[in-house]
Design an enzyme around this catalytic site. Structure first.
Site, PDB file in Angstrom:
ATOM      1  N   ASP A 220       1.127  -1.259  -0.068  1.00 32.17           N
ATOM      2  CA  ASP A 220      -0.204  -0.386  -0.238  1.00 32.17           C
ATOM      3  C   ASP A 220       0.628   1.015   0.380  1.00 32.17           C
ATOM      4  O   ASP A 220       1.543   1.321   1.098  1.00 32.17           O
ATOM      5  CB  ASP A 220      -0.871  -0.042   1.507  1.00 32.17           C
ATOM      6  CG  ASP A 220      -1.737   1.170   1.193  1.00 32.17           C
ATOM      7  OD1 ASP A 220      -1.909   1.602   0.726  1.00 32.17           O
ATOM      8  OD2 ASP A 220      -2.873   0.856   1.522  1.00 32.17           O
ATOM      9  N   HIS A 308      -9.678  -0.103  -8.334  1.00 35.80           N
ATOM     10  CA  HIS A 308      -8.881   1.301  -8.069  1.00 35.80           C
ATOM     11  C   HIS A 308      -7.871   1.739  -8.017  1.00 35.80           C
ATOM     12  O   HIS A 308      -7.907   3.115  -8.467  1.00 35.80           O
ATOM     13  CB  HIS A 308      -8.582   1.073  -5.729  1.00 35.80           C
ATOM     14  CG  HIS A 308      -8.248   1.787  -5.366  1.00 35.80           C
ATOM     15  ND1 HIS A 308      -8.763   2.901  -4.813  1.00 35.80           N
ATOM     16  CD2 HIS A 308      -6.382   2.581  -5.389  1.00 35.80           C
ATOM     17  CE1 HIS A 308      -8.001   3.440  -4.141  1.00 35.80           C
ATOM     18  NE2 HIS A 308      -6.542   3.246  -4.556  1.00 35.80           N
TER      19      HIS A 308
END
Length: 401
Positions: A220, A308
């Site tokens: 991330d 995303h």
């Protein structure tokens, strides 16, 4: 104005988290620009003592630590411009002492602070500061609250705030001690509104700096900006705020049960990246860009239209970028005699202009991000982060000039 053309090159920062790097990460060198901003922000480093002084406050570009706490405050009704200045001077003394690893003035536990634990404390100013008499004209361009989004379910327990202190260190004990110090010194001027504690694993088993993972298991922060683009995206050149930035804090609840029930292919497709190493589904390594035109043998796009990484990519957001430093959290409470767990990400994004950067990208995600099935914003706050200060100066002094 140069600001406008400069922001035309802003692009996306990728997934929510960020592990900042500067100096030498064990086994990995990371060069810095002349103003101390790292050329790449993708790893953690332990056991450091940072300087509290500089062009930018420590805690923006310094490497990610293992433990953090964000503490937001509400100003008391009697706190005016002059009183706020006194509080910021007091907090500056705390920041300097604790960052250097020594006791702050009047510390009730002077043996607790220590050097070499990568301590930083970042101070921010919420919207109400710029409603005080004498400060209305100092509100930075683009600084505003985040408008309601379709998928938000905001809880006031995690929303708003007039002031912020973001404390980070290698251990939670140092963080907790510092939080008590800042809350105590704020008492004549402000009361605590909320506290959010989080953690991040920014080094691997060998001590090597890594990007880190959120609770979905995703790597991330791989696509955060680097080098000059990072500086342009984050650092303000606006009047008294030059050298500072603007911060969005969003508490994102994650449906871990639902995520665990999804097959791995669906999980990866929702992001557009591999889970094992964070590389784009179109191939390459973690830090390689996505190939948004790539198609599979059936002629279908490899990166789905609602992935995303596509929805937040610069090519879909007029090139907007921001710097993100995420923190994992778990929060347990008892409701009607039963334990209820909330887990997720404290999503923190730095940018030069919230209205121009964060809000348009967030709207794009709100309208069609596949991750919306498993994520919900339950808290939201915005803060101006004043520039750094030099020895003898104090945080936010330019605001009072």
């Amino acid at each position: 104005m140069s600001k406008v053309s400069r922001r035309g090159v802003f692009g996306y920062a990728g997934a929510a988290g960020i592990a900042g790097a500067a100096g030498v990460v064990v086994g990995q060198a990371s060069a810095s620009t002349d103003n101390g901003v790292p050329s790449r922000a993708d790893g953690g480093i332990l056991g450091q003592t940072y300087s509290p002084y500089g062009e930018h406050q420590a805690g923006i570009f310094t490497p990610k630590t293992q433990a953090s706490e964000l503490v937001a405050f509400d100003l008391l009704p009697q706190t005016d411009k002059a009183a706020l200045g006194r509080l910021l001077r007091s907090w500056t003394g705390d920041v300097v002492a604790l960052t250097e690893g020594r006791a702050a003035p009047a510390d009730f536990a002077p043996d607790m602070p220590q050097p070499g634990n990568s301590f930083t404390a970042l101070v921010g100013l919420g919207p109400a500061v710029f409603d005080l008499d004498g400060l209305q004209a100092k509100r930075p361009a683009g600084f505003q609250e985040i408008p309601p989004m379709q998928h938000d379910k905001l809880d006031q327990r995690w929303t708003g705030g007039d002031l912020l202190v973001w404390i980070s260190a290698d251990d939670a004990t140092s963080v907790a001690h510092a939080a008590r110090r800042f809350v105590t010194d704020a008492a004549p001027f402000a009361t605590r509104r909320w506290s959010q504690r989080g953690s991040w694993r920014s080094v691997d088993a060998t001590g090597q700096g890594v990007t880190g993972r959120n609770l979905f298991g995703q790597v991330d922060g791989s696509a955060n900006p680097t080098g000059d683009v990072l500086t342009e995206a984050v650092v303000s050149d606006d009047d008294w705020l030059a050298g500072g930035t603007q911060l969005v804090v969003r508490r994102i609840e994650m449906d871990l049960v639902g995520w665990d029930e999804a097959v791995r292919d669906l999980q990866e497709a929702s992001v557009g990246r591999r889970l094992d190493n964070g590389a784009p589904l179109t191939g390459g390594e973690e830090f390689d860009d996505l190939d948004l035109e790539a198609k599979d043998v059936d002629g279908e796009l490899v990166i789905a239209l609602d992935a995303h990484s596509r929805r937040s990519h610069p090519s879909h957001n007029s090139g907007r970028r921001m710097l993100r430093r995420g923190l994992n959290y778990t929060h347990d409470e008892w409701i009607d005699g039963e334990a209820v767990e909330s887990s997720g990400l404290i999503f923190c994004a730095f940018q030069a202009n919230i209205a121009d950067q964060f809000i348009p990208v967030q709207r794009m995600l709100d309208q069609g991000d596949a991750l919306n099935e498993w994520t919900t914003a339950i808290g939201s706050a915005v803060f101006v982060i004043p520039p750094g200060f030099q020895e003898g100066g104090w945080i936010g002094e330019g605001l009072f000039a």
